[in-house]
Write an enzyme that holds these catalytic residues in place. Structure first.
Site, PDB file in Angstrom:
ATOM      1  N   LYS A 184      -9.279   2.514  -2.818  1.00 41.54           N
ATOM      2  CA  LYS A 184      -9.641   1.394  -1.010  1.00 41.54           C
ATOM      3  C   LYS A 184     -10.905   2.249  -0.774  1.00 41.54           C
ATOM      4  O   LYS A 184     -10.636   3.462  -0.487  1.00 41.54           O
ATOM      5  CB  LYS A 184      -8.852   2.050  -0.206  1.00 41.54           C
ATOM      6  CG  LYS A 184      -8.544   1.448   1.034  1.00 41.54           C
ATOM      7  CD  LYS A 184      -6.914   2.386   1.769  1.00 41.54           C
ATOM      8  CE  LYS A 184      -7.099   1.188   3.361  1.00 41.54           C
ATOM      9  NZ  LYS A 184      -5.907   1.506   3.939  1.00 41.54           N
ATOM     10  N   CYS A 235      -5.759  -3.341   1.904  1.00 39.23           N
ATOM     11  CA  CYS A 235      -5.468  -3.646   3.579  1.00 39.23           C
ATOM     12  C   CYS A 235      -6.416  -3.190   4.491  1.00 39.23           C
ATOM     13  O   CYS A 235      -7.277  -4.639   4.182  1.00 39.23           O
ATOM     14  CB  CYS A 235      -4.498  -2.142   3.709  1.00 39.23           C
ATOM     15  SG  CYS A 235      -3.961  -2.441   5.392  1.00 39.23           S
ATOM     16  N   GLU A 252       0.452  -1.116   0.313  1.00 38.96           N
ATOM     17  CA  GLU A 252      -0.183   0.158  -0.071  1.00 38.96           C
ATOM     18  C   GLU A 252       0.709   1.576   0.156  1.00 38.96           C
ATOM     19  O   GLU A 252       1.713   1.531   0.322  1.00 38.96           O
ATOM     20  CB  GLU A 252      -0.946  -0.317   1.308  1.00 38.96           C
ATOM     21  CG  GLU A 252      -1.525   1.016   2.052  1.00 38.96           C
ATOM     22  CD  GLU A 252      -2.741   0.779   2.433  1.00 38.96           C
ATOM     23  OE1 GLU A 252      -3.826   1.406   3.144  1.00 38.96           O
ATOM     24  OE2 GLU A 252      -1.910  -0.024   3.529  1.00 38.96           O
TER      25      GLU A 252
END
Length: 582
Positions: A111, A147, A45
Site C-alpha cells: 500500500k 484501500c 485489506e
C-alpha cells in the site's frame, strides 16, 4: 484472454488477531469461489490479521504468524487466483496484498498511501510502498492496490491502467459512517471512467470495537456503471463476469490515453511487471444473473450498523448475553431493541430499577417494551439502598440543600446493580446514553455511564427518535408510542425534564454537530442563526466534560466524527472558543 473473466469479491467478517479463524474463513471462501466458477477471488485489506490490528503489529511474532498463515492459504489456491490482504515484512512491515495462484505465493503489492486521519493511524505502523506493479496473468496485466490508494485521482490505479491494466482490484477495510457509501461510489465511478477500466472494490464487513465495516462491495465498468453490488452489513460472495476485451476496443477510440502515457513516461519505472501463470480457462458454466443489491436508506443504514456493531462486539468478546437498565425512556428502549435484534431476545435482560421519583407511566412502559420484545425482565427497586445511602451521608451532607449529588446517587446505585448482575451471570452491561448527552456531560460517571458497551454513544438524540420510529415501522411496533411521545426525563427529582438543564434537542443537536463534528467556531455557529448565549453555554459544557467521555465505554461509530478515535482533545485545556474560562 478469451471469454469473460469471472471475478469474486469476498465480503467477509474477520476478527482482529484470530489468525487461525480468519485463515479458515479465507480458505473456505476460496473453495466456494472456485466451485462457483470464479477465476479470481479477492479478500479485504488485512484479511489475515483483521483490521485494525493496532499495536499487535509491534509484536514480531504476530507478524511472523500472519505470514505463516498466508503461506498455508496459498496451498489452497489450485486453479484459482486469490488476492489476500496481510502484513508483509522485509526491512520494515507493509500493509500488503498477496497474489496467490495455483498453490504458490506469486507476489505482493505494498500500500502506497497510508491514511493518518480520523480513525486511521497507519503511519504509526507501516512503511509505504514505492511502486505500483501490474500482475500479468499470461498477457493480461491486472492492477492491484489497497484501500486509500484508489482515492487519489492520480495514484497507483492511474499508473497501472496506463501500463495496460484493464482490471483494477482494490481491497479495503473502510469503516462505516453515515452516507459514506454514496461518496465511495461516486469516487469509484470516476476512477473507472478516468482509467477506462473495470474497478472491483471489495470491503470488509463486521464490527471491531468502535468501528463497523459496512461491506457494500461493488464493481464498476469503464463507463462508471454499477455491474454488481453486495448487500451492506452482511457477509456475501459477489460474482460477476467481466468482458475485458471490450476495454481494449474502447481504448482504441480514446486518444487521450496515448497522450497521458507520453506525459507519464517518468513513472514507468514505478510500474514493474510481475509475470504469473495465465488465467485458468473456465469450465462450461451458466451465465450469472445480475447481482446488484440496492443501497439502504439513511436511517435503515444507521440501524443496521448499530445492530451489527453491537452483536459483533458482544460475540467477538466472548459474551453470550447482555443486561441493561430499562427506565421507560426512549434511549433504553432503543438499546434493548437493537440488542434483541442483534443477539436474539433470549440473550437480553432488561432491569427496571424504580426509585421514589419513577413515574407509574415509566414503569409501565418499561414492562410493556420487555413484553413486546420478549426479553427477560427484572424489577429491582433501589429505594431501600437510596435511603441507606442518604442516611450514611447524612452527617456529611448536613446543612446543605439537595442537589445533583443526591440525584446522582440514584444513577450510581443503578450502575452498581447492573454491574452486580454482570458479575453474577456473566452478561455484558450495555449503557443507554446518547451522543447529545455525552457531548454536554448530561450523564453520571460511574452511574448510567457504567458498562461495557455504549450502543448509542455516537447517536444524537434527534436521531434516536428517528431510529425508534423507523424500527416500529419495519418489523412491528415494539417500542411503545408513549415512550416515544413523552418528554424525556432522567426522573432523579420531582417532575424533572431534560429541558430543565438542556435546550430542546432539536435546538441542541445542530449546535453540537457544528461544534463537535464540523469544528465550527462559536462565531460561525452564531452567524448561522443560533443564540449567542446558548452557543457559549453549550460549547463550555462540551469542553469541560472531556474527562467524562474519556472514561466512557466504547460505542458504535456512525457519524463522521465520533468521540474517542475520531475526536481527541486534551482534558487539561485552557482554550475556550467564544470566550470565558474553565
Amino acid at each position: 484472454m478469451d471469454g469473460p473473466l469471472r471475478v469474486a469479491l469476498a465480503q467477509v467478517n474477520m476478527t482482529v488477531g484470530d489468525l487461525d479463524g480468519n485463515a479458515a474463513r479465507i480458505v473456505a471462501t476460496i473453495d466456494e469461489a472456485r466451485e462457483r466458477g470464479a477465476q479470481v477471488v479477492i479478500f479485504p485489506e488485512l484479511a489475515v490479521t483483521g483490521y485494525p490490528p493496532e499495536d499487535l503489529l509491534l509484536k514480531p511474532a504476530f507478524v511472523a504468524d500472519n505470514i505463516a498463515r498466508l503461506r498455508e492459504i496459498a496451498g489452497h489456491t489450485r486453479g484459482i487466483v486469490a488476492v489476500v490482504g496481510f502484513v508483509d515484512a522485509a526491512a520494515d512491515i507493509y500493509n500488503a496484498a498477496a497474489v496467490l495462484v495455483d498453490g504458490e505465493w506469486a507476489g505482493a503489492y505494498h500500500k502506497r498511501y497510508l491514511p493518518n486521519y480520523g480513525v486511521f493511524d497507519e503511519d504509526r505502523y507501516f512503511m509505504a510502498g514505492d511502486s505500483a506493479p501490474v500482475f500479468c496473468f499470461g498477457d493480461e496485466p491486472v492492477g492491484i492496490n489497497v484501500c486509500e490508494d484508489i482515492w487519489y485521482p492520480v495514484g497507483p490505479a492511474t499508473l497501472q491502467s496506463l501500463a495496460g491494466a484493464r482490471l483494477i482490484l482494490n481491497i479495503n477495510a473502510s469503516p462505516y459512517s453515515r452516507s459514506k457509501q454514496a461518496t465511495r461510489e461516486t469516487m469509484l465511478a470516476t476512477r473507472a471512467m478516468d482509467n477506462d477500466a473495470f474497478v472491483c472494490y471489495v470491503n470488509l464487513v463486521g464490527g471491531q470495537d468502535e468501528l463497523v465495516f459496512d461491506g457494500g462491495s461493488v464493481i464498476f465498468d469503464p463507463a462508471g456503471r454499477v455491474v454488481a453490488r453486495a448487500p451492506q452489513f452482511a457477509e456475501h460472495l459477489l460474482l460477476a463476469d467481466l468482458d475485458l476485451a471490450s476495454v481494449f476496443r474502447s481504448r482504441l477510440h480514446d486518444p487521450l490515453r496515448r497522450k497521458e502515457k507520453l506525459l507519464d513516461e517518468l513513472s514507468a519505472a514505478e510500474v514493474p511487471r510481475v509475470a504469473l501463470p495465465p488465467f485458468a480457462a473456465p469450465a462450461a458454466r451458466p451465465p450469472l444473473a445480475p447481482d446488484v443489491t440496492p443501497l439502504l436508506p439513511d436511517v435503515a443504514e444507521v440501524y443496521r450498523a448499530l445492530v451489527l456493531g453491537t452483536g459483533d462486539y458482544v460475540r467477538k468478546n466472548g459474551f453470550k448475553e447482555v443486561v441493561l437498565g430499562l427506565s421507560g425512556g426512549i434511549d433504553s428502549a432503543l438499546v434493548a431493541t437493537i440488542a434483541a435484534d442483534a443477539l436474539g431476545p433470549d440473550a437480553v435482560t432488561g432491569v427496571s430499577m424504580p426509585s421514589r421519583y419513577s413515574s407509574a407511566g415509566s414503569k409501565d412502559d418499561a414492562r410493556d417494551l420487555a413484553e413486546r420484545l420478549g426479553i427477560l425482565y427484572r424489577v429491582i427497586p433501589i429505594e431501600g439502598t437510596f435511603q441507606a445511602a442518604l442516611a450514611m451521608l447524612g452527617e456529611a451532607f448536613a446543612g446543605t440543600k439537595p442537589n445533583i449529588a443526591e440525584e446522582n446517587l440514584q444513577a450510581r446505585i443503578r450502575g452498581n446493580t447492573l454491574m452486580a448482575l454482570s458479575n453474577k451471570f456473566g452478561s455484558l452491561v450495555l449503557t443507554t446514553g446518547n451522543k447529545s448527552e455525552m457531548a454536554v456531560g448530561y450523564a453520571t460517571i460511574y452511574g448510567d455511564m457504567a458498562g461495557g458497551f455504549a450502543v448509542l454513544k455516537d447517536v444524537p438524540k434527534t436521531l434516536v427518535y428517528a431510529l425508534a420510529r423507523w424500527r416500529n415501522a419495519h418489523g412491528g411496533e415494539v417500542i411503545p408510542v408513549a415512550t416515544i411521545e413523552k418528554p424525556p426525563s432522567a426522573e432523579l427529582r420531582p417532575d424533572q425534564q431534560d429541558t430543565d438543564t438542556l435546550p430542546p434537542y432539536d435546538v441542541l443537536d445542530p449546535i453540537l454537530q457544528a461544534y463537535v463534528e464540523e469544528d465550527r467556531s462559536a462565531a460561525e455557529i452564531v452567524a448561522a442563526g443560533a443564540d449567542p448565549a446558548l452557543v457559549r453555554r453549550v460549547i463550555r459544557m462540551v469542553d469541560i466534560n472531556e474527562y467524562k467521555r474519556r472514561q466512557a465505554p466504547p460505542g458504535v461509530k456512525i457519524t463522521g466524527r465520533a468521540f474517542g478515535r475520531d475526536r481527541r482533545l486534551p482534558i487539561t485545556n485552557g482554550y475556550r472558543d467564544g470566550g470565558g474560562r474553565r
